[in-house]
Write a protein that holds these residues in place. Structure first.
Motif, PDB file in Angstrom:
ATOM      1  N   GLY A 391       0.551  -0.981  -0.038  1.00 39.73           N
ATOM      2  CA  GLY A 391       0.175  -0.246   0.011  1.00 39.73           C
ATOM      3  C   GLY A 391       0.860   0.984   0.208  1.00 39.73           C
ATOM      4  N   LEU A 392       1.625   1.617   0.729  1.00 40.12           N
ATOM      5  CA  LEU A 392       3.231   2.735   0.887  1.00 40.12           C
ATOM      6  C   LEU A 392       3.631   3.149  -0.272  1.00 40.12           C
ATOM      7  CD1 LEU A 392       4.042   4.813   2.425  1.00 40.12           C
ATOM      8  CD2 LEU A 392       5.861   2.876   3.239  1.00 40.12           C
ATOM      9  N   ALA A 393       3.590   0.949  -0.938  1.00 41.02           N
ATOM     10  CA  ALA A 393       4.589   1.835  -2.594  1.00 41.02           C
ATOM     11  C   ALA A 393       3.618   1.883  -3.227  1.00 41.02           C
ATOM     12  CB  ALA A 393       4.750   0.214  -3.066  1.00 41.02           C
ATOM     13  N   LEU A 394       2.418   2.103  -3.485  1.00 40.38           N
ATOM     14  CA  LEU A 394       1.531   2.190  -4.421  1.00 40.38           C
ATOM     15  C   LEU A 394       1.427   3.948  -3.913  1.00 40.38           C
ATOM     16  CD1 LEU A 394      -1.252  -0.299  -4.820  1.00 40.38           C
ATOM     17  CD2 LEU A 394       0.127  -0.030  -6.056  1.00 40.38           C
ATOM     18  N   VAL A 395       1.095   4.310  -2.818  1.00 40.90           N
ATOM     19  CA  VAL A 395       1.054   5.561  -2.825  1.00 40.90           C
ATOM     20  C   VAL A 395       2.088   6.513  -2.434  1.00 40.90           C
ATOM     21  CG1 VAL A 395       1.229   7.193  -0.519  1.00 40.90           C
ATOM     22  CG2 VAL A 395      -0.763   5.401  -0.614  1.00 40.90           C
ATOM     23  N   SER A 413       8.142  14.019   5.328  1.00 40.23           N
ATOM     24  CA  SER A 413       6.947  13.365   6.172  1.00 40.23           C
ATOM     25  C   SER A 413       5.904  12.568   6.860  1.00 40.23           C
ATOM     26  CB  SER A 413       5.148  14.838   5.627  1.00 40.23           C
ATOM     27  OG  SER A 413       5.305  15.969   4.938  1.00 40.23           O
ATOM     28  N   LEU A 414       5.881  11.501   5.685  1.00 38.00           N
ATOM     29  CA  LEU A 414       5.191  10.370   6.477  1.00 38.00           C
ATOM     30  C   LEU A 414       6.652   9.731   7.072  1.00 38.00           C
ATOM     31  CD1 LEU A 414       4.066   8.407   3.146  1.00 38.00           C
ATOM     32  CD2 LEU A 414       2.838   8.959   4.948  1.00 38.00           C
ATOM     33  N   MET A 415       7.728  10.179   6.701  1.00 41.35           N
ATOM     34  CA  MET A 415       9.327   9.176   7.641  1.00 41.35           C
ATOM     35  C   MET A 415       8.575  10.068   9.124  1.00 41.35           C
ATOM     36  SD  MET A 415      13.340   9.229   6.160  1.00 41.35           S
ATOM     37  CE  MET A 415      12.437   9.472   4.488  1.00 41.35           C
ATOM     38  N   VAL A 416       8.625  10.904   9.164  1.00 43.29           N
ATOM     39  CA  VAL A 416       9.104  11.430  10.246  1.00 43.29           C
ATOM     40  C   VAL A 416       7.740  11.037  11.062  1.00 43.29           C
ATOM     41  CG1 VAL A 416       8.773  14.019  11.586  1.00 43.29           C
ATOM     42  CG2 VAL A 416      10.315  13.824   9.675  1.00 43.29           C
ATOM     43  N   SER A 417       6.522  11.205  10.183  1.00 42.96           N
ATOM     44  CA  SER A 417       5.424  10.690  11.130  1.00 42.96           C
ATOM     45  C   SER A 417       5.250   9.455  11.485  1.00 42.96           C
ATOM     46  CB  SER A 417       4.460  10.801  10.181  1.00 42.96           C
ATOM     47  OG  SER A 417       2.455  10.121  11.296  1.00 42.96           O
ATOM     48  N   GLY A 418       6.369   8.128  10.749  1.00 47.62           N
ATOM     49  CA  GLY A 418       6.673   6.707  11.279  1.00 47.62           C
ATOM     50  C   GLY A 418       7.895   7.273  12.154  1.00 47.62           C
ATOM     51  N   ILE A 419       8.374   7.730  12.698  1.00 45.91           N
ATOM     52  CA  ILE A 419       9.907   7.716  13.489  1.00 45.91           C
ATOM     53  C   ILE A 419       8.767   8.248  14.719  1.00 45.91           C
ATOM     54  CG2 ILE A 419      11.290   8.611  13.989  1.00 45.91           C
ATOM     55  CD1 ILE A 419      12.366   9.305  11.175  1.00 45.91           C
ATOM     56  N   VAL A 446      -3.745   1.784   8.494  1.00 46.86           N
ATOM     57  CA  VAL A 446      -4.827   2.744   8.146  1.00 46.86           C
ATOM     58  C   VAL A 446      -4.315   3.977   7.932  1.00 46.86           C
ATOM     59  CG1 VAL A 446      -6.767   3.948   8.385  1.00 46.86           C
ATOM     60  CG2 VAL A 446      -6.607   1.452   8.478  1.00 46.86           C
ATOM     61  N   ALA A 447      -3.612   4.358   8.753  1.00 44.61           N
ATOM     62  CA  ALA A 447      -3.080   5.476   8.974  1.00 44.61           C
ATOM     63  C   ALA A 447      -2.282   6.587   8.543  1.00 44.61           C
ATOM     64  CB  ALA A 447      -1.744   5.822  10.386  1.00 44.61           C
ATOM     65  N   ILE A 448      -1.818   5.122   7.324  1.00 41.62           N
ATOM     66  CA  ILE A 448      -0.913   6.187   6.711  1.00 41.62           C
ATOM     67  C   ILE A 448      -1.298   7.150   5.254  1.00 41.62           C
ATOM     68  CG2 ILE A 448       0.624   5.719   3.932  1.00 41.62           C
ATOM     69  CD1 ILE A 448       1.590   2.941   5.772  1.00 41.62           C
ATOM     70  N   GLY A 449      -2.685   6.032   4.952  1.00 41.89           N
ATOM     71  CA  GLY A 449      -3.560   7.169   3.843  1.00 41.89           C
ATOM     72  C   GLY A 449      -4.293   7.735   4.735  1.00 41.89           C
ATOM     73  N   ILE A 450      -4.065   8.628   6.473  1.00 37.86           N
ATOM     74  CA  ILE A 450      -4.762   9.688   6.805  1.00 37.86           C
ATOM     75  C   ILE A 450      -3.761  10.406   6.988  1.00 37.86           C
ATOM     76  CG2 ILE A 450      -5.651  10.653   8.911  1.00 37.86           C
ATOM     77  CD1 ILE A 450      -6.817   7.827   9.927  1.00 37.86           C
ATOM     78  N   THR A 451      -2.683  10.329   6.507  1.00 39.30           N
ATOM     79  CA  THR A 451      -1.734  10.993   6.725  1.00 39.30           C
ATOM     80  C   THR A 451      -2.003  11.514   5.094  1.00 39.30           C
ATOM     81  OG1 THR A 451      -0.032  10.132   8.566  1.00 39.30           O
ATOM     82  CG2 THR A 451       0.727  11.917   7.030  1.00 39.30           C
ATOM     83  N   ALA A 452      -1.193  10.810   4.726  1.00 40.71           N
ATOM     84  CA  ALA A 452      -1.045  11.580   2.998  1.00 40.71           C
ATOM     85  C   ALA A 452      -2.295  12.218   2.141  1.00 40.71           C
ATOM     86  CB  ALA A 452      -0.909   9.511   2.196  1.00 40.71           C
ATOM     87  N   ASP A 453      -2.692  11.769   3.387  1.00 44.85           N
ATOM     88  CA  ASP A 453      -4.477  12.705   2.556  1.00 44.85           C
ATOM     89  C   ASP A 453      -4.265  14.146   3.013  1.00 44.85           C
ATOM     90  OD1 ASP A 453      -7.375  12.818   1.895  1.00 44.85           O
ATOM     91  OD2 ASP A 453      -7.481  13.493   3.598  1.00 44.85           O
ATOM     92  N   SER A 454      -3.662  14.089   4.049  1.00 45.50           N
ATOM     93  CA  SER A 454      -3.800  15.809   4.853  1.00 45.50           C
ATOM     94  C   SER A 454      -2.924  16.263   3.764  1.00 45.50           C
ATOM     95  CB  SER A 454      -3.098  15.988   5.967  1.00 45.50           C
ATOM     96  OG  SER A 454      -3.664  14.954   7.083  1.00 45.50           O
TER      97      SER A 454
END
Length: 579
Positions: A391-395, A413-419, A446-454
């Motif tokens: 899913g992350l790869a598709l995003v 931003s996704l990397m910072v959120s993950g850390i 599921v949070a990956i999609g929420i973060t990417a949406d922002s």
């Protein structure tokens, strides 16, 4: 002069993104350092990932109390079991009802899981009962025989009672001789009278009714036949007895059996119990503190018993029908009580733990005990991580294809959120007992999609401003208030859904809700303190500000309205007076 000052307002706002970036960088370093200082470099795993024991307890009703199995009592039992297990230091234990009669207890692997299994189903009905008769724990061949003159061994770990810790009763090791008749004690008044003779009576008193004599004979027969060397017999000795009944009971060690009078003090009057080591005597003890009502009751029973001769000057501390201790009382006592004897540290702490958190309102039996291995959960976790990676790869592919250079900001931003998510989950393990289970992993995915949406909301607002003819730097600042409102509303709805789900559900679903709520809050933090400042900095670079075709902000590709507003402001005045 006013117009130039107004135009420098946004520029000044753009000039301090470094503060936000420094703040989030400090937070990341602090959390990472705390994770290693706490010796918790990885999140703690739940039972489905780490393995453990799953116990199914079935509620059983005692005679005449079938209606006791109800939702209120089952919920109370769940709460008490949770407190007991947590009191032992077992983290992430799950206790929940299943149907109307069953409770499921999931205990992860750990050093205290065995003790937790022993205590979760312990009813812990504690009563203080006067001792009427005591004998050796083996069956008595001739219950009405005369005394043989041989002393009986100690009934149980010796115990003492104290008057607020100042005076103590003499620990009892004496017992009546083997085969002493119990009929007289059974037909007498349940509360011993001062200076009552300890000489057993061969027959029931003349004033006793036929029903009393029949009950006495039945109890005498049970006492004579009771074999306390059998664990099953010890468990059934006082089964179904009421507090107002006289009962036969065994010592917890099985080396003595008793006839006990009606309960004088209930264990519910014990407000607190704590295990401790007595340095002077070199032994482990359990101190109990009574409520105001219990203190008066305890004073009353010790006043009565102190006037008796052995063994009727003893009171039995009966826990779930077994006599834990039977100390002698030589003086009137009140306030606190102390149980002492052959306790180990673990047994003393277990008893104190059970007494501190109360008695279960129902009796339970183990319907099943299952050992859960981590292999199945590990396979599911691996499958979930693979799904998350896909899913992350598709995003990422979508971001690169559609937003091009802006995808770099989104990935950072996704990397910072993950850390932040990883470090906080690791620290929450020792802090509040949080353990990562499979539903929690799903919540993180599921949070990956929420973060990417922002990020997408903010990027689209910037592109809208560029389509209106603005250059990048003012577009970034003008787009932020509109994007901010949308992001906050969206994250608030997600957090509210997670909070409601956490409150109304139990067990593993709460792990999903907790992770979803946590990552939603972190999304707000990352967007405000990282994504927006980084976008401000990137807008100052030539690559993005010039609208490079690979920046994702090319005015021609976005269909910007020519001419730009800056040129319209220059050419707008047509009246010579206005010029």
């Amino acid at each position: 002069m006013a117009a130039p000052k107004k135009s420098r307002g946004p520029a000044g706002g753009q000039g301090r993104p470094g503060r936000s970036l420094a703040l989030i960088l400090i937070a990341m370093v602090a959390l990472t350092g705390g994770m290693f200082l706490a010796d918790q470099p990885t999140p703690r795993l739940g039972i489905d990932l780490a393995g453990g024991t799953s116990i199914t307890l079935e509620a059983k009703s005692e005679p005449g109390q079938e209606s006791a199995i109800n939702k209120t009592n089952m919920d109370t039992a769940v709460q008490i079991m949770e407190r007991r297990v947590n009191g032992l230091g077992v983290s992430e234990a799950e206790v929940q009802t299943q149907g109307d009669r069953n409770i499921i207890v999931n205990i992860p692997k750990g050093t205290n899981s065995a003790q937790a299994r022993e205590q979760v189903g312990t009813t812990a009905k504690l009563y203080f009962r006067p001792v009427l008769t005591v004998a050796q724990g083996t069956p008595t061949p001739t219950p009405s025989a005369s005394s043989s003159g041989k002393p009986n061994p100690s009934a149980s770990p010796s115990a003492s009672a104290s008057d607020n810790g100042k005076s103590s009763a003499t620990p009892s090791a004496s017992a009546t001789t083997q085969g002493r008749a119990v009929t007289g004690a059974l037909t007498a008044d349940s509360s011993p009278t001062p200076k009552a003779s300890t000489t057993p009576k061969a027959d029931a008193t003349p004033s006793a009714s036929a029903a009393d004599q029949a009950a006495a004979a039945k109890l005498q027969k049970q006492f004579a036949e009771l074999d306390c060397s059998s664990k099953a017999s010890r468990a059934k000795a006082a089964l179904g007895a009421k507090p107002t009944d006289m009962v036969v009971a065994c010592s917890s060690e099985g080396d003595a059996k008793y006839v006990l009078g009606p309960a004088e003090v209930s264990g519910t009057e014990v407000e607190n119990a704590k295990a401790g080591f007595d340095q002077q005597r070199g032994m482990w003890i359990v101190n109990m503190e009574f409520s105001k009502k219990g203190s008066k009751q305890f004073q009353t029973i010790t006043q009565k018993l102190s006037a008796q001769q052995p063994p009727q000057n003893q009171f039995a501390i009966a826990l779930d029908g077994e006599v834990v201790s039977a100390p002698q009382v030589n003086t009137t006592l009140s306030g606190s009580a102390e149980i002492s004897g052959s306790f180990t540290q673990q047994s003393a702490e277990d008893l104190a733990n059970v007494l501190s958190y109360g008695a279960l309102p129902l009796s339970f039996k183990e319907a099943s005990v299952t050992s859960v291995t981590a292999a199945l959960g590990g396979e599911q976790l691996q499958a979930g991580l693979i799904a998350g990676a896909i899913g992350l790869a598709l995003v990422v592919i979508y971001l690169v294809a559609y937003y091009r250079g802006l995808a770099l900001i989104a990935l950072l931003s996704l990397m910072v959120s993950g850390i932040l998510t990883y470090t906080i989950m690791s620290l929450l393990g020792p802090a509040i007992g949080f353990a990562l289970n499979l539903p929690a992993v799903c919540g993180a995915i599921v949070a990956i999609g929420i973060t990417a949406d922002s990020f997408i909301v903010y990027f689209e607002r910037i592109r809208d401003e560029i389509r209106e003819g603005r250059t990048l730097r003012p577009a970034v600042e003008r787009a932020w208030p509109r994007a901010r409102r949308t992001i906050l509303v969206s994250d608030f709805v997600s957090f509210l859904a997670a909070a409601v789900l956490f409150v109304v559900t139990v067990g593993k679903v709460q792990g999903f809700a907790f992770t979803l709520g946590l990552t939603t809050l972190l999304d707000v933090v990352v967007v405000f303190l990282f994504t927006k400042p980084v976008m401000t900095l990137m807008a100052r670079t030539k690559f993005f500000s010039s609208g490079h075709p690979w920046s994702g902000l090319d005015p021609k590709r976005l269909g910007a309205k020519p001419p730009l507003r800056r040129s319209r402001r220059v050419n707008a005045p047509t009246d010579p007076k206005e010029a």
